[in-house]
Write a protein that holds these residues in place. Structure first.
Motif, PDB file in Angstrom:
ATOM      1  N   HIS A   1     -16.119  -1.270  -8.775  1.00  0.00           N
ATOM      2  CA  HIS A   1     -17.227  -1.514  -9.989  1.00  0.00           C
ATOM      3  C   HIS A   1     -18.329  -0.893  -9.609  1.00  0.00           C
ATOM      4  N   PHE A   2     -18.598  -0.812  -8.002  1.00  0.00           N
ATOM      5  CA  PHE A   2     -19.868  -0.287  -7.818  1.00  0.00           C
ATOM      6  C   PHE A   2     -19.795   1.121  -7.377  1.00  0.00           C
ATOM      7  N   GLY A   3     -18.852   1.901  -7.721  1.00  0.00           N
ATOM      8  CA  GLY A   3     -18.699   3.292  -7.584  1.00  0.00           C
ATOM      9  C   GLY A   3     -17.849   3.685  -6.291  1.00  0.00           C
ATOM     10  N   ASP A   4     -17.092   2.916  -5.583  1.00  0.00           N
ATOM     11  CA  ASP A   4     -16.157   3.400  -4.567  1.00  0.00           C
ATOM     12  C   ASP A   4     -14.740   3.412  -5.047  1.00  0.00           C
ATOM     13  N   ASN A   5     -13.952   4.314  -5.096  1.00  0.00           N
ATOM     14  CA  ASN A   5     -12.385   4.164  -5.701  1.00  0.00           C
ATOM     15  C   ASN A   5     -11.572   4.069  -4.537  1.00  0.00           C
ATOM     16  N   THR A   6     -12.010   4.220  -3.170  1.00  0.00           N
ATOM     17  CA  THR A   6     -11.003   4.249  -2.149  1.00  0.00           C
ATOM     18  C   THR A   6      -9.791   3.301  -2.303  1.00  0.00           C
ATOM     19  N   ALA A   7     -10.320   2.296  -2.371  1.00  0.00           N
ATOM     20  CA  ALA A   7      -9.192   1.002  -2.421  1.00  0.00           C
ATOM     21  C   ALA A   7      -8.290   1.226  -3.616  1.00  0.00           C
ATOM     22  N   ALA A   8      -8.903   1.762  -4.685  1.00  0.00           N
ATOM     23  CA  ALA A   8      -8.068   1.753  -5.985  1.00  0.00           C
ATOM     24  C   ALA A   8      -7.148   3.026  -5.775  1.00  0.00           C
ATOM     25  N   MET A   9      -7.235   4.037  -4.988  1.00  0.00           N
ATOM     26  CA  MET A   9      -6.650   5.326  -5.106  1.00  0.00           C
ATOM     27  C   MET A   9      -5.512   4.933  -3.991  1.00  0.00           C
ATOM     28  N   LEU A  10      -5.731   3.843  -3.120  1.00  0.00           N
ATOM     29  CA  LEU A  10      -4.701   3.544  -2.097  1.00  0.00           C
ATOM     30  C   LEU A  10      -3.625   2.504  -2.515  1.00  0.00           C
ATOM     31  N   GLY A  11      -4.052   1.956  -4.092  1.00  0.00           N
ATOM     32  CA  GLY A  11      -3.131   0.893  -4.480  1.00  0.00           C
ATOM     33  C   GLY A  11      -3.439  -0.504  -4.092  1.00  0.00           C
ATOM     34  N   ARG A  12      -4.773  -0.791  -3.358  1.00  0.00           N
ATOM     35  CA  ARG A  12      -5.264  -2.114  -2.760  1.00  0.00           C
ATOM     36  C   ARG A  12      -5.834  -2.986  -3.663  1.00  0.00           C
ATOM     37  N   ILE A  13      -5.958  -2.614  -5.007  1.00  0.00           N
ATOM     38  CA  ILE A  13      -6.587  -3.506  -5.962  1.00  0.00           C
ATOM     39  C   ILE A  13      -5.253  -4.062  -6.863  1.00  0.00           C
ATOM     40  N   THR A  14      -4.689  -5.172  -6.001  1.00  0.00           N
ATOM     41  CA  THR A  14      -3.563  -5.634  -6.624  1.00  0.00           C
ATOM     42  C   THR A  14      -3.203  -6.991  -5.955  1.00  0.00           C
ATOM     43  N   LEU A  15      -2.504  -7.688  -6.913  1.00  0.00           N
ATOM     44  CA  LEU A  15      -2.093  -9.061  -6.471  1.00  0.00           C
ATOM     45  C   LEU A  15      -0.883  -9.211  -5.671  1.00  0.00           C
ATOM     46  N   ASN A  16      -0.344  -8.029  -5.218  1.00  0.00           N
ATOM     47  CA  ASN A  16       0.930  -8.139  -4.635  1.00  0.00           C
ATOM     48  C   ASN A  16       0.564  -8.090  -3.159  1.00  0.00           C
ATOM     49  N   PRO A  17       0.988  -9.461  -2.555  1.00  0.00           N
ATOM     50  CA  PRO A  17       0.569  -9.887  -1.255  1.00  0.00           C
ATOM     51  C   PRO A  17       1.106  -8.767  -0.178  1.00  0.00           C
ATOM     52  N   VAL A  18       2.155  -8.124  -0.463  1.00  0.00           N
ATOM     53  CA  VAL A  18       2.833  -7.255   0.567  1.00  0.00           C
ATOM     54  C   VAL A  18       1.625  -6.100   1.000  1.00  0.00           C
ATOM     55  N   LYS A  19       1.010  -5.581  -0.134  1.00  0.00           N
ATOM     56  CA  LYS A  19      -0.106  -4.526   0.115  1.00  0.00           C
ATOM     57  C   LYS A  19      -1.142  -4.907   0.976  1.00  0.00           C
ATOM     58  N   HIS A  20      -1.354  -6.406   1.384  1.00  0.00           N
ATOM     59  CA  HIS A  20      -2.348  -7.003   2.047  1.00  0.00           C
ATOM     60  C   HIS A  20      -2.049  -7.656   3.404  1.00  0.00           C
ATOM     61  N   ILE A  21      -0.944  -7.735   3.491  1.00  0.00           N
ATOM     62  CA  ILE A  21      -0.361  -8.627   4.525  1.00  0.00           C
ATOM     63  C   ILE A  21      -0.274  -7.782   5.998  1.00  0.00           C
ATOM     64  N   ASP A  22      -0.893  -7.907   6.975  1.00  0.00           N
ATOM     65  CA  ASP A  22      -0.822  -7.319   8.166  1.00  0.00           C
ATOM     66  C   ASP A  22       0.401  -7.829   8.889  1.00  0.00           C
ATOM     67  N   PRO A  23       1.318  -7.365   9.279  1.00  0.00           N
ATOM     68  CA  PRO A  23       2.495  -8.171  10.174  1.00  0.00           C
ATOM     69  C   PRO A  23       2.101  -8.985  11.428  1.00  0.00           C
TER      70      PRO A  23
END
Length: 233
Positions: free
Chosen positions: A45-67
C-alpha cells in the motif's frame, strides 16, 4: 493386580499436551499468517511490492511458517519446560523500506499492521466466544479455543510492540525518533534478537512489558465489547 498409576499418569500428561497443542494450533496459525500478510499488504500500500512479488501477501500459512521458529522451537520448549516457557517466530515478510514513498513515516504503518492484525483477531475470538455461549454451545473444546485465540493474539500484539529492533515496536520507535536518535536505535538490530531473548529469559519483558500491556489491552477489548455483551446476555 499391582498399582499401575505410574504407567497411566504419563499417558494422561501426554494426552493433555496433545490436547493443548490441538487447541492452540488453529489460533497460532491464524495469528502468525494474518500478522505477516498484514505487513506485506501495508508495505504494498505504501509503495514496496517486494512481499507481493514473492507471494507473501497470502493467507496460506505454509508461506509464513518457519520450520524451526514456528514448529520445532515452540514444540521443543513446550515439552522441555512442561509448557512454562514458549517462544517462536514466523518467517518475516521482506520489506525494503527504501521503496516506501516516505520511508521513515511509512515504516511506522507497515510495522503497526502486524500487531494491529493481532488486536483485531483478539477481538474477533472474543466475539466468537460470546456468540457460542449465547447460542448455548457447551462444547468445552470450542470455548477453550476461543480463549486460546484471545491469549495468543494478546501475546503477539504485546510482544511485537516491544520497542527494540527487529521487533515491530523497534521499527515504530525508529520511525518516530529524530534522524540521529533513530540511527542509533537502528544499529541495535543485528543484536536485537539476542537482547530480546535475554530479556525474555530473565523475565524483564514478561514482568515489565508483556503482562502489563496484555492486561491493558484485555481491559480495552472488554470495554469495547460491553455493548455486545449486554445485548447477548
Amino acid at each position: 493386580m499391582g498399582d499401575n498409576s505410574g504407567l497411566t499418569e504419563p499417558a494422561m500428561d501426554f494426552a493433555q499436551i496433545i490436547q493443548t497443542v490441538t487447541l492452540y494450533a488453529i489460533p497460532v496459525l491464524f495469528a502468525i499468517t494474518v500478522h505477516e500478510a498484514a505487513h506485506g499488504y501495508a508495505a504494498r500500500h505504501f509503495g514496496d511490492n517486494t512481499a507481493a512479488m514473492l507471494g507473501r501477501i497470502t493467507l496460506n500459512p505454509v508461506k509464513h511458517i518457519d520450520p524451526v521458529g514456528t514448529i520445532a522451537m515452540p514444540l521443543l520448549l513446550y515439552f522441555a519446560t512442561a509448557g512454562t516457557f514458549l517462544f517462536g517466530y514466523a518467517k518475516p515478510v521482506p520489506v525494503r523500506f527504501g521503496n516506501l514513498r516516505n520511508p521513515k513515516r511509512d515504516m511506522i504503518w507497515v510495522a503497526l499492521a502486524g500487531p494491529g492484525a493481532n488486536l483485531v483477531q483478539a477481538i474477533l475470538w472474543t466475539v466468537l466466544g460470546y456468540l457460542l455461549v449465547a447460542g448455548g454451545v457447551e462444547e468445552r473444546f470450542f470455548l477453550q479455543m476461543c480463549r486460546a485465540g484471545l491469549m495468543v493474539n494478546l501475546v503477539m500484539f504485546a510482544f511485537n510492540l516491544f520497542p527494540l529492533p527487529p521487533l515491530d515496536g523497534g521499527r515504530i520507535l525508529v520511525g518516530l525518533l529524530p534522524w540521529r536518535q533513530a540511527e542509533l536505535v537502528s544499529r541495535v538490530e543485528p543484536w536485537g534478537f539476542f537482547i530480546v531473548m535475554a530479556l525474555v529469559i530473565t523475565g524483564v519483558v514478561g514482568n515489565l512489558w508483556l503482562r502489563p500491556l496484555m492486561s491493558i489491552t484485555g481491559l480495552f477489548i472488554d470495554a469495547l465489547l460491553t455493548p455486545l455483551r449486554l445485548i447477548l446476555f
